[in-house]
Structures are given as structure tokens and as C-alpha cells.
Design a protein around this motif. Structure first.
Motif, PDB file in Angstrom:
ATOM      1  N   ALA A 225     -44.557  53.168 -13.104  1.00  0.00           N
ATOM      2  CA  ALA A 225     -45.135  54.468 -13.451  1.00  0.00           C
ATOM      3  C   ALA A 225     -46.440  54.706 -12.687  1.00  0.00           C
ATOM      4  CB  ALA A 225     -45.376  54.553 -14.958  1.00  0.00           C
ATOM      5  N   LYS A 226     -47.214  53.655 -12.459  1.00  0.00           N
ATOM      6  CA  LYS A 226     -48.476  53.778 -11.722  1.00  0.00           C
ATOM      7  C   LYS A 226     -48.255  53.902 -10.218  1.00  0.00           C
ATOM      8  CE  LYS A 226     -51.385  52.911 -15.234  1.00  0.00           C
ATOM      9  NZ  LYS A 226     -52.783  53.162 -15.498  1.00  0.00           N
ATOM     10  N   PHE A 227     -47.151  53.338  -9.735  1.00  0.00           N
ATOM     11  CA  PHE A 227     -46.816  53.350  -8.308  1.00  0.00           C
ATOM     12  C   PHE A 227     -45.392  53.902  -8.143  1.00  0.00           C
ATOM     13  CE2 PHE A 227     -50.173  50.308  -8.836  1.00  0.00           C
ATOM     14  CZ  PHE A 227     -50.987  50.532  -7.736  1.00  0.00           C
ATOM     15  N   PRO A 228     -45.221  55.223  -8.305  1.00  0.00           N
ATOM     16  CA  PRO A 228     -43.891  55.839  -8.324  1.00  0.00           C
ATOM     17  C   PRO A 228     -43.279  56.021  -6.928  1.00  0.00           C
ATOM     18  CG  PRO A 228     -45.560  57.522  -8.580  1.00  0.00           C
ATOM     19  CD  PRO A 228     -46.282  56.197  -8.547  1.00  0.00           C
ATOM     20  N   ILE A 229     -42.936  54.919  -6.320  1.00  0.00           N
ATOM     21  CA  ILE A 229     -42.335  54.917  -4.988  1.00  0.00           C
ATOM     22  C   ILE A 229     -40.820  55.020  -5.131  1.00  0.00           C
ATOM     23  CG2 ILE A 229     -41.963  53.485  -2.919  1.00  0.00           C
ATOM     24  CD1 ILE A 229     -44.827  54.620  -3.159  1.00  0.00           C
ATOM     25  N   ASP A 230     -40.208  55.867  -4.290  1.00  0.00           N
ATOM     26  CA  ASP A 230     -38.746  56.008  -4.283  1.00  0.00           C
ATOM     27  C   ASP A 230     -38.160  54.752  -3.641  1.00  0.00           C
ATOM     28  OD1 ASP A 230     -36.074  56.632  -4.039  1.00  0.00           O
ATOM     29  OD2 ASP A 230     -36.397  58.399  -2.772  1.00  0.00           O
ATOM     30  N   GLU A 231     -37.689  53.849  -4.461  1.00  0.00           N
ATOM     31  CA  GLU A 231     -37.175  52.576  -3.954  1.00  0.00           C
ATOM     32  C   GLU A 231     -35.798  52.702  -3.319  1.00  0.00           C
ATOM     33  OE1 GLU A 231     -37.915  49.093  -6.443  1.00  0.00           O
ATOM     34  OE2 GLU A 231     -39.421  50.271  -7.537  1.00  0.00           O
ATOM     35  N   THR A 232     -35.204  53.888  -3.366  1.00  0.00           N
ATOM     36  CA  THR A 232     -33.912  54.101  -2.707  1.00  0.00           C
ATOM     37  C   THR A 232     -34.092  54.532  -1.255  1.00  0.00           C
ATOM     38  OG1 THR A 232     -33.742  56.428  -3.367  1.00  0.00           O
ATOM     39  CG2 THR A 232     -32.845  54.773  -4.891  1.00  0.00           C
ATOM     40  N   ASN A 233     -35.315  54.830  -0.841  1.00  0.00           N
ATOM     41  CA  ASN A 233     -35.578  55.269   0.535  1.00  0.00           C
ATOM     42  C   ASN A 233     -36.903  54.677   1.015  1.00  0.00           C
ATOM     43  OD1 ASN A 233     -35.392  56.550   2.989  1.00  0.00           O
ATOM     44  ND2 ASN A 233     -35.834  58.591   2.204  1.00  0.00           N
ATOM     45  N   LEU A 234     -36.968  53.370   1.094  1.00  0.00           N
ATOM     46  CA  LEU A 234     -38.213  52.689   1.451  1.00  0.00           C
ATOM     47  C   LEU A 234     -38.638  52.958   2.895  1.00  0.00           C
ATOM     48  CD1 LEU A 234     -37.661  49.302  -0.401  1.00  0.00           C
ATOM     49  CD2 LEU A 234     -39.111  51.218  -1.088  1.00  0.00           C
ATOM     50  N   ALA A 235     -37.691  53.286   3.746  1.00  0.00           N
ATOM     51  CA  ALA A 235     -38.040  53.595   5.136  1.00  0.00           C
ATOM     52  C   ALA A 235     -38.890  54.855   5.228  1.00  0.00           C
ATOM     53  CB  ALA A 235     -36.769  53.751   5.970  1.00  0.00           C
ATOM     54  N   ALA A 236     -38.841  55.704   4.212  1.00  0.00           N
ATOM     55  CA  ALA A 236     -39.581  56.967   4.237  1.00  0.00           C
ATOM     56  C   ALA A 236     -40.949  56.889   3.556  1.00  0.00           C
ATOM     57  CB  ALA A 236     -38.743  58.063   3.578  1.00  0.00           C
ATOM     58  N   VAL A 237     -41.363  55.714   3.117  1.00  0.00           N
ATOM     59  CA  VAL A 237     -42.673  55.564   2.475  1.00  0.00           C
ATOM     60  C   VAL A 237     -43.747  55.778   3.544  1.00  0.00           C
ATOM     61  CG1 VAL A 237     -44.232  53.954   1.310  1.00  0.00           C
ATOM     62  CG2 VAL A 237     -41.815  54.043   0.676  1.00  0.00           C
ATOM     63  N   SER A 238     -44.744  56.578   3.223  1.00  0.00           N
ATOM     64  CA  SER A 238     -45.795  56.880   4.202  1.00  0.00           C
ATOM     65  C   SER A 238     -46.658  55.659   4.483  1.00  0.00           C
ATOM     66  CB  SER A 238     -46.673  58.027   3.706  1.00  0.00           C
ATOM     67  OG  SER A 238     -47.524  57.587   2.662  1.00  0.00           O
ATOM     68  N   ALA A 239     -47.283  55.658   5.636  1.00  0.00           N
ATOM     69  CA  ALA A 239     -48.199  54.582   6.013  1.00  0.00           C
ATOM     70  C   ALA A 239     -49.366  54.515   5.027  1.00  0.00           C
ATOM     71  CB  ALA A 239     -48.703  54.799   7.437  1.00  0.00           C
ATOM     72  N   ASN A 240     -49.830  55.666   4.565  1.00  0.00           N
ATOM     73  CA  ASN A 240     -50.925  55.708   3.592  1.00  0.00           C
ATOM     74  C   ASN A 240     -50.505  55.039   2.276  1.00  0.00           C
ATOM     75  OD1 ASN A 240     -53.600  56.689   2.703  1.00  0.00           O
ATOM     76  ND2 ASN A 240     -52.364  57.944   1.306  1.00  0.00           N
ATOM     77  N   ASP A 241     -49.313  55.360   1.785  1.00  0.00           N
ATOM     78  CA  ASP A 241     -48.832  54.758   0.544  1.00  0.00           C
ATOM     79  C   ASP A 241     -48.668  53.247   0.692  1.00  0.00           C
ATOM     80  OD1 ASP A 241     -48.871  57.183  -0.742  1.00  0.00           O
ATOM     81  OD2 ASP A 241     -46.701  57.465  -0.735  1.00  0.00           O
ATOM     82  N   LEU A 242     -48.152  52.811   1.831  1.00  0.00           N
ATOM     83  CA  LEU A 242     -48.002  51.372   2.066  1.00  0.00           C
ATOM     84  C   LEU A 242     -49.370  50.687   2.082  1.00  0.00           C
ATOM     85  CD1 LEU A 242     -46.318  48.872   2.635  1.00  0.00           C
ATOM     86  CD2 LEU A 242     -46.292  49.527   5.067  1.00  0.00           C
ATOM     87  N   ALA A 243     -50.354  51.313   2.704  1.00  0.00           N
ATOM     88  CA  ALA A 243     -51.705  50.738   2.735  1.00  0.00           C
ATOM     89  C   ALA A 243     -52.280  50.638   1.316  1.00  0.00           C
ATOM     90  CB  ALA A 243     -52.615  51.579   3.623  1.00  0.00           C
TER      91      ALA A 243
END
Length: 179
Positions: free
Chosen positions: A58-76
Motif C-alpha cells: 500500500a505504501k509502495f503501489p508499484i504495478d508488479e505485472t509490468n516492472l519494465a515500465a517502472v520509472s527510474a525515479n520510482d526505482l531510485a
């Protein structure tokens, strides 16, 4: 001969266009989801035990079905939050110090221990997530490291579930998830 030249030209144009279109697709889908927060705002150790993984997601709502589309900012942010969560466990003023000061068998010490486990779920989920994103985006094989961290995560999720309903206490740790 004209057919060969046309074919080779078409092939060259296609090869040049492919990377551009692929890059555009990733850029279009890599919107930021997360914002920089203080540890006090993204920690999950307050409350009660039993559902730490859901709290982290809930605190880190990343779409785990499309990890290739995670932004560089979110990854950082994910990587920085993991480092901060680990520091909240081991650095001065973190869980280890607080548990030692309170005493492991006291009510406060037990609540801090429950909070420490929830913090470990936070730290390990972010570690696994960062490794999975890196693998999805770079093609680097992180499967052995992911499996090792996932095993630790699963053990802490089980410990959290076994303490379901127990009071959980965070620590007043200073830090954030900025890169």
C-alpha cells in the motif's frame, strides 16, 4: 537487383525505427507513482502485526505485472527506502538499539521486536522489488539473488503472520527515501 536494394533499405529503416519506437513506449508508460517521503511516513512498524506485506504494498503501489515500465525515479525511491529501512534496523537509534534499551522481555521490547519484523518485511520486499525491476529493465539475471532475498522475506512474512494482532511499535528514526 532493385528488389534487393529495396529490401535492404526497408530492413535498415526498420532496424533504425525499432529502438526509437521501443524507447518511446517505455517512456510513455514510465510515469512516476512514488514521491520522496520521510521514514516516519513510509514505515509500516506501527499498529499491529499480521499484514505487513499488504501494508508495504500500500505504501509502495508499484504495478508488479509490468516492472519494465517502472520509472527510474520510482526505482531510485525504492532503493533508497530499502537502505533507510535497513538503517532503521541496524544504525544507532534504530530497532536494535531500542530493543536493547527496552529489554527484550518487556512489553515495550516485545512491541519493538514485532515492529522490527514488520520493518524487515518492508526492507526485504523493497530489495526483491528492486532486483525484479532491474532484471525486467536490463535483462540482467538476478534470479539467484531474488530467490535468496525472497526466502528471507517469506520467513519474515511468516513471523509477522504468527504474531497477528500483537502490538507493533516503530522507532523514531530519521531518514527518507530520496536517492
Amino acid at each position: 537487383m532493385l528488389f534487393k536494394a529495396t529490401f535492404l533499405f526497408s530492413l535498415a529503416v526498420s532496424a533504425l525505427a525499432l529502438p526509437a519506437s521501443k524507447k518511446t513506449k517505455v517512456a510513455a508508460t514510465a510515469a512516476d507513482v512514488l514521491t520522496v517521503q520521510n521514514y516516519a511516513d513510509f514505515q509500516v512498524s506501527d499498529g499491529v502485526a499480521g499484514d505487513a506485506l499488504a501494508e508495504v504494498k500500500a505504501k509502495f503501489p508499484i504495478d508488479e505485472t509490468n516492472l519494465a515500465a517502472v520509472s527510474a525515479n520510482d526505482l531510485a525511491i525504492i532503493k533508497a527506502a530499502r537502505v533507510t529501512a535497513e538503517a532503521a534496523e541496524t544504525d544507532a537509534g534504530g530497532f536494535n538499539d531500542a530493543i536493547a534499551a527496552a529489554g527484550k522481555s518487556t512489553t515495550a521490547g516485545k512491541a519493538l521486536q514485532v515492529g522490527k519484523i514488520k520493518n524487515k518485511v518492508l526492507k526485504l520486499q523493497l530489495e526483491v522489488l528492486a532486483l525484479q525491476i532491474d532484471q525486467a529493465q536490463s535483462g540482467k539475471d538476478n534470479s539467484a539473488k531474488i530467490a535468496a532475498e525472497q526466502k528471507k522475506l517469506d520467513n519474515n512474512i511468516k513471523t509477522d503472520a504468527a504474531s497477528k494482532g500483537a502490538t507493533s511499535q516503530s522507532v523514531d528514526f530519521q531518514g527518507d527515501d530520496s536517492a
